[in-house]
Structures are given as C-alpha cells and as structure tokens.
Design a protein around this motif. Structure first.
Motif: not given
Lengths: 217, 217
Positions: B23-24, B50, B53-56, B81
């Motif tokens: 993710h990063r 979650r 990776c808060p924004s994933a 999501n």
C-alpha cells in the motif's frame, strides 16, 4: 439421533456460557460454533468452546467454499471434531476438505444450503468425495423471507440416507413443534438454532425439544 | 482498472506487514482480507488492516452464504469498504446482504466461485438485488487440480459488464503473464493472490503486474 445446538450468535461470551449450560445439563450432543461466530472471532471461538466443554462434540460451521485443506486444518488445530464444506463449492474443494478431515480425524458435513437440485448434487458429491454427512439446510434468510423451515426436508433427508447409505443432518428453523414431527424419523443429527438461543429459558426449550425428539423422558 | 491483492494467508502479522508495504509503495488499489484469514482471526483481521492502512480500500472476503445482514454489519463495524456474498447463496441472502451493505456505505461483490451457469445466475442475482460487482472467480482448489486460471473468464467478464452494466472483478491464479493479457480489457478489478503473496519479492512482482496491466510506467 443427536441434537446439535447452532450458536449463530456474534457475542462469544454469551455463546460460551450457553454452550456450557446446555452441555453440562446433558441437553445437547453437538455444539455448533456458527458461521457468524467464526467470522466475528475466528478460530478463537472454536478453541474457547473446546476449553469450556472438553468432552463435547464440537462442530465448526466453516461453510468452506475454497481452500479446503487450509480451512479444515484450522478447525482441527483449534479442537473441532466436525466441520462443514458447502455443497455449492467445486467438487475439488469438497474432496480436498474431506480427505484432509479424514486424515485429521474430523467428520465432514456437506452443507446443501442454496442448492436447488439436491439429489443430483448428492450424487456428484458422493462420487467425488468420501463425506460423513449430507447436511440439508434451509438458511436463516430463506426461513425469514419465505416462512419455511426444515420440516419440508424430512422426507428427502430420510430418502437420501437410505438410498446412499450416508449420514444426514437437518437444519433450519427447527423448534419444539418440528421436533415432534422428527420423532422416530431416520435422521442422524437435528440442528436447532434460534428456538434455543433466542429463548428466554434455553435449557427449558432444549429439554422440551429433546423430549419431543424422543431422546429423553 | 484497479489491482487488488488477495491476502489468502493464515498468518495475520505477515499479511498486515505485506499489505502495508504494498500500500505504501502505491502498488495496489484494494487490500483483500482473504477468507482463510477471516476464518482464522475473525474481524480482528479486518480491523488490523484498517489500522495499518487507514486510507486504503479494504475488501472483506466474507463469502457469505447465509445471515447476510449480520455478516456485512461485522465487516462494516471493522472498517471494510467492500465485502463479498456468494452467488451460490439463496437470492434472499444476496438481497439482505446488498441492501445492508448499501445502507452502511459498503460495496457488494457477488462471488461466482463454484457457479456453473454463470450468465443465468447473473440475471437472477441482478433481478433480485442491487449489487456493485459480479466477481468471476476460479478457486484455489480448482486452479491446482485442473490447471486453469482466470484467463478463461476474461471474455465472459467483459461481456457481462457490457450487457448488464455492472462492475466486474476477475480472480483466480492471475500472474504477470495473465496481466499482459488483461491490459486494455474492460475489467474493473483484477485480483492477484499467490503470485504476489508467495513471491520472494512481492513488491517486485506487484510492480511488474501493475506495469503489465498498464496501470503504471
């Protein structure tokens, strides 16, 4: 005939407490760790149940659809004696699952929820894999929306057991009334969920169902 | 087109670590918490993902077969999501699941693993429920025993998307070679599992797949 309680809860402490009371009271033969409980807590739910009821038969309702070996291994490592794979899964998955279950000493229940042509699929499953139980099952959402329960499956379950010489389990909205109709019928395991778990006095209902099934005085 | 990594592992720390790196690095668009990971750790696996990776975009691969509302609520409460329900589930379950998902702001993927007559079932599903993605999927056990992968589904996925105006996802044994064949095709989400998770250098493979799909230089 055995009585299985399906703990389709999402509160693990409540499920463990209820299992302990029913098991100690000699009111049930099999403790089912329900699918929502497994999805909420993972295999910790199965191991908690094993720790709380060391001598009980514990059924992990995995409803496996893929990765058969991996999932049945998880159930075994956490103390389950029985586990389920979906009849709707590819036969490759049912075979992987049941072969691994056999190696690990677990019984396999093939859950027929959602399958339309049951007998055709029973034949395909039994040709492909050595399984212990054919699980006929009316799901919760279908019970609620179509107002049917497992009574509609009694004759079919007996016929499958006789014709294919395989164990059969029956699940879906079974209550004390259904239990009376099941008395004396050739079903290996009768599964009861909400009639017990949502009752004000679960032990009382379990005792009544057990009596109605002819399993106790 | 988005790239989703399926973390079909049973070691949560390893899965979280891998997700964070991918993710990063901007190498994936969707993080899938795989079914075995959910069955091993429960919703804790989703919430860990979650938090790491808060924004994933996080996809909980529930593969729900019953109790649609309960299961999708679990996924939502733990930060997912998107979540999946099985195409083989009763339509009542698919409807309960997708209605609840919509209320909670999640997208629904209907996973077609194990379904034989795909297009007939697509019609039944879309008549009964408002879903976001039709997920065409060759399972792990079928890949291994029949030596096929999701390449066989590319044409069918595009045709379903065009004909029914619904999102489509493609999963099952996709690797860098398959990715080249997917370049320019009209698929919304391409799912990659073992090609990345079992690689010695997962970031390298993810980058190659992303390039082959035409998603980065």
């Amino acid at each position: 005939m055995k009585l299985q309680v399906a703990l389709d809860l999402t509160n693990l402490d409540a499920a463990v407490d209820l299992a302990r009371r029913l098991h100690r009271g000699g009111l049930i033969d099999v403790i089912e760790v329900g699918t929502p409980l497994i999805k909420a807590y993972g295999m910790y739910a199965v191991s908690r149940m094993r720790v709380c009821c060391p001598s009980a038969l514990i059924f992990a309702d995995l409803k496996t659809m893929d990765a058969g070996r991996i999932e049945v291994r998880l159930a075994s490592e956490n103390g389950a004696n029985m586990a389920s794979v979906l009849a709707a899964a590819p036969v490759d998955t049912i075979r992987e699952f049941s072969d691994e279950a056999r190696k690990l000493g677990l019984s396999t229940v093939v859950d027929f929820i959602g399958v339309v042509n049951v007998e055709e699929r029973v034949k395909e499953v039994l040709n492909a894999a050595k399984v212990d139980y054919i699980g006929l099952h009316v799901g919760i959402d279908v019970q609620d929306s179509r107002k049917v329960n497992a009574e509609v499956l009694i004759d079919e379950a007996e016929s499958i057991k006789r014709k294919y010489n395989v164990g059969v389990t029956l699940a879906g909205g079974v209550d004390a009334g259904t239990a009376l109709k099941l008395r004396g019928r050739d079903i290996d395991i009768v599964v009861v969920g909400r009639a017990i778990t949502s009752a004000e006095k679960p032990e009382g209902v379990a005792r009544e169902i057990r009596r109605n099934l002819g399993l106790m005085q």
